[in-house]
Scaffold this motif. Structure first.
Motif, short mmCIF file in Angstrom:
data_model
loop_
_atom_site.label_atom_id
_atom_site.label_comp_id
_atom_site.label_asym_id
_atom_site.label_seq_id
_atom_site.Cartn_x
_atom_site.Cartn_y
_atom_site.Cartn_z
N ASN A 9 0.83 -1.20 0.00
CA ASN A 9 0.00 0.00 0.00
C ASN A 9 0.87 1.24 0.00
OD1 ASN A 9 -2.93 -1.07 0.62
ND2 ASN A 9 -1.58 -2.16 2.02
N ASP A 10 0.33 2.30 -0.57
CA ASP A 10 0.98 3.61 -0.50
C ASP A 10 0.41 4.39 0.67
OD1 ASP A 10 1.11 3.61 -4.00
OD2 ASP A 10 2.86 3.76 -2.69
N LEU A 11 1.30 4.86 1.53
CA LEU A 11 0.91 5.60 2.72
C LEU A 11 1.58 6.96 2.72
CD1 LEU A 11 1.50 2.69 5.24
CD2 LEU A 11 -0.69 3.36 4.24
N TRP A 12 0.87 7.97 3.24
CA TRP A 12 1.40 9.32 3.33
C TRP A 12 1.25 9.87 4.73
CZ3 TRP A 12 3.89 11.55 -0.73
CH2 TRP A 12 3.70 10.97 -1.99
N GLY A 13 2.22 10.65 5.14
CA GLY A 13 2.10 11.40 6.38
C GLY A 13 1.32 12.67 6.15
N GLN A 14 1.15 13.44 7.22
CA GLN A 14 0.35 14.65 7.14
C GLN A 14 1.14 15.84 6.63
OE1 GLN A 14 1.80 13.61 9.85
NE2 GLN A 14 2.69 15.43 10.79
N GLY A 15 2.44 15.71 6.61
CA GLY A 15 3.30 16.77 6.10
C GLY A 15 3.83 17.68 7.19
N THR A 16 4.99 18.25 6.93
CA THR A 16 5.59 19.21 7.85
C THR A 16 6.14 20.38 7.02
OG1 THR A 16 7.17 19.50 9.67
CG2 THR A 16 7.85 18.06 7.88
N GLN A 17 5.88 21.59 7.49
CA GLN A 17 6.25 22.79 6.73
C GLN A 17 7.72 23.13 6.93
OE1 GLN A 17 4.27 24.93 4.65
NE2 GLN A 17 6.29 25.80 4.19
#
Length: 121
Positions: A108-116
């Motif tokens: 599966n492809d998973l992503w985090g929420q991101g960091t600026q």
């Protein structure tokens, strides 16, 4: 719970450094291909660096020689050391995993929420 959680973003002056971290849970981390992507305002998300489960790494041309990706399989974490930062590195940085949740399961492809990350000139 399956998730990727990034940390380490912030505001830095041009020429400075930051270290991003991504903690993974709910996946078989040692078999996962991990990556860092970024998305600047008004632009498409782009690959920054990717690391296979075996530790082979590829970088975008724009960051070669300045960014270094690493992983710690014991801690289920990947890192992105960013040196000599430039204003054009300003973006939201996302952690990505191509991973299985259980042995012999589908990837599966998973992503985090991101960091600026913001680099001032």
């Amino acid at each position: 719970q399956v998730q990727l959680v990034e940390s380490g973003g912030g505001l830095v002056q041009a020429g400075g450094s930051l270290r991003l971290s991504c903690a993974a849970s709910g996946i078989i981390f040692s078999t996962a291909s991990m990556g860092w992507y970024r998305q600047a305002p008004g632009k498409q998300r782009e690959l920054v660096a990717v690391m296979t489960s075996g530790g082979s790494t590829n970088y975008a041309d724009s960051v070669k020689g300045r960014f270094t990706m690493s992983r710690d399989n014991a801690k289920n974490m990947v890192f992105l050391q960013m040196n000599s930062l430039k204003p054009e590195d300003t973006a939201v940085y996302y952690c990505h995993a191509n991973a299985v949740r259980e042995w012999f399961g589908p990837k599966n492809d998973l992503w985090g929420q991101g960091t600026q990350v913001t680099v001032s000139s």
